[in-house]
Design a protein around this motif. Structure first.
Motif, short mmCIF file in Angstrom:
data_model
loop_
_atom_site.label_atom_id
_atom_site.label_comp_id
_atom_site.label_asym_id
_atom_site.label_seq_id
_atom_site.Cartn_x
_atom_site.Cartn_y
_atom_site.Cartn_z
N UNK A 46 -22.47 -35.22 -71.54
CA UNK A 46 -23.30 -34.63 -70.49
C UNK A 46 -23.35 -33.11 -70.67
N UNK A 47 -22.21 -32.50 -70.98
CA UNK A 47 -22.17 -31.06 -71.24
C UNK A 47 -23.04 -30.72 -72.45
N UNK A 48 -22.96 -31.58 -73.45
CA UNK A 48 -23.78 -31.40 -74.66
C UNK A 48 -25.26 -31.43 -74.29
N UNK A 49 -25.65 -32.41 -73.48
CA UNK A 49 -27.04 -32.51 -73.04
C UNK A 49 -27.46 -31.29 -72.23
N UNK A 50 -26.61 -30.86 -71.31
CA UNK A 50 -26.94 -29.71 -70.48
C UNK A 50 -27.09 -28.44 -71.32
N UNK A 51 -26.24 -28.30 -72.34
CA UNK A 51 -26.37 -27.15 -73.25
C UNK A 51 -27.69 -27.24 -74.01
N UNK A 52 -28.03 -28.43 -74.48
CA UNK A 52 -29.30 -28.62 -75.18
C UNK A 52 -30.50 -28.34 -74.29
N UNK A 74 -34.80 -31.60 -66.19
CA UNK A 74 -34.84 -32.21 -67.52
C UNK A 74 -33.74 -33.25 -67.77
N UNK A 75 -33.03 -33.68 -66.72
CA UNK A 75 -31.95 -34.65 -66.87
C UNK A 75 -32.21 -35.87 -65.97
N UNK A 76 -32.78 -36.92 -66.54
CA UNK A 76 -33.06 -38.11 -65.73
C UNK A 76 -31.81 -38.95 -65.48
N UNK A 77 -31.84 -39.73 -64.45
CA UNK A 77 -30.74 -40.64 -64.10
C UNK A 77 -30.38 -41.53 -65.28
N UNK A 78 -31.38 -42.00 -66.00
CA UNK A 78 -31.14 -42.92 -67.11
C UNK A 78 -30.27 -42.29 -68.21
N UNK A 79 -30.33 -40.98 -68.35
CA UNK A 79 -29.51 -40.31 -69.37
C UNK A 79 -28.03 -40.45 -69.06
N UNK A 80 -27.66 -40.28 -67.81
CA UNK A 80 -26.25 -40.43 -67.42
C UNK A 80 -25.79 -41.87 -67.65
N UNK A 81 -26.60 -42.83 -67.28
CA UNK A 81 -26.26 -44.24 -67.48
C UNK A 81 -26.16 -44.54 -68.98
N UNK A 82 -27.08 -43.99 -69.78
CA UNK A 82 -27.03 -44.19 -71.22
C UNK A 82 -25.76 -43.61 -71.82
N UNK A 83 -25.36 -42.42 -71.39
CA UNK A 83 -24.14 -41.80 -71.94
C UNK A 83 -22.90 -42.62 -71.61
#
Length: 108
Positions: A46-52, A74-83
């Motif tokens: 998640x930190x990686x995504x937020x940095x990106x 730029x951070x959808x709910x599905x991204x957290x579930x995917x991670x």
């Protein structure tokens, strides 16, 4: 708004959890440790995504299968579930491979 992608992620995660429970590979082997590993792994990605996202590398595109629920810009709910799913799947694969290799070594 569609829940298709979220439902597919949850269904896939349920399948991995069923295998995990059947063979007691990760979550059902040591629930406390598994929860800690999942939390740390998911937080890292998640930190990686937020940095990106902050650097403009990652962005949320529109999709007809997404819920449209955003946890942050730029951070959808599905991204957290995917991670979370990615971390669980990886650990089940690692623990399963370790078990297979351990058994292969005992039979030799």
């Amino acid at each position: 708004m569609s829940y298709t992608y979220l439902a597919v992620l949850l269904l896939s995660a349920a399948g991995v959890l069923v295998l995990d429970a059947r063979f007691r590979l990760f979550c059902w082997r040591s629930p406390g440790r598994a929860a800690a590993v999942l939390a740390v792994g998911t937080a890292f990605f998640l930190a990686w995504d937020l940095a990106g996202i902050a650097l403009g590398v990652f962005f949320h595109g529109t999709g007809q299968y997404m819920t449209g629920i955003m946890l942050a810009p730029e951070l959808p709910l599905e991204e957290l579930v995917f991670l979370l799913f990615l971390c669980e799947l990886t650990m089940v694969l690692v623990m399963g491979a370790q078990r297979v290799l351990d058994r292969a070594g005992r039979t030799r």
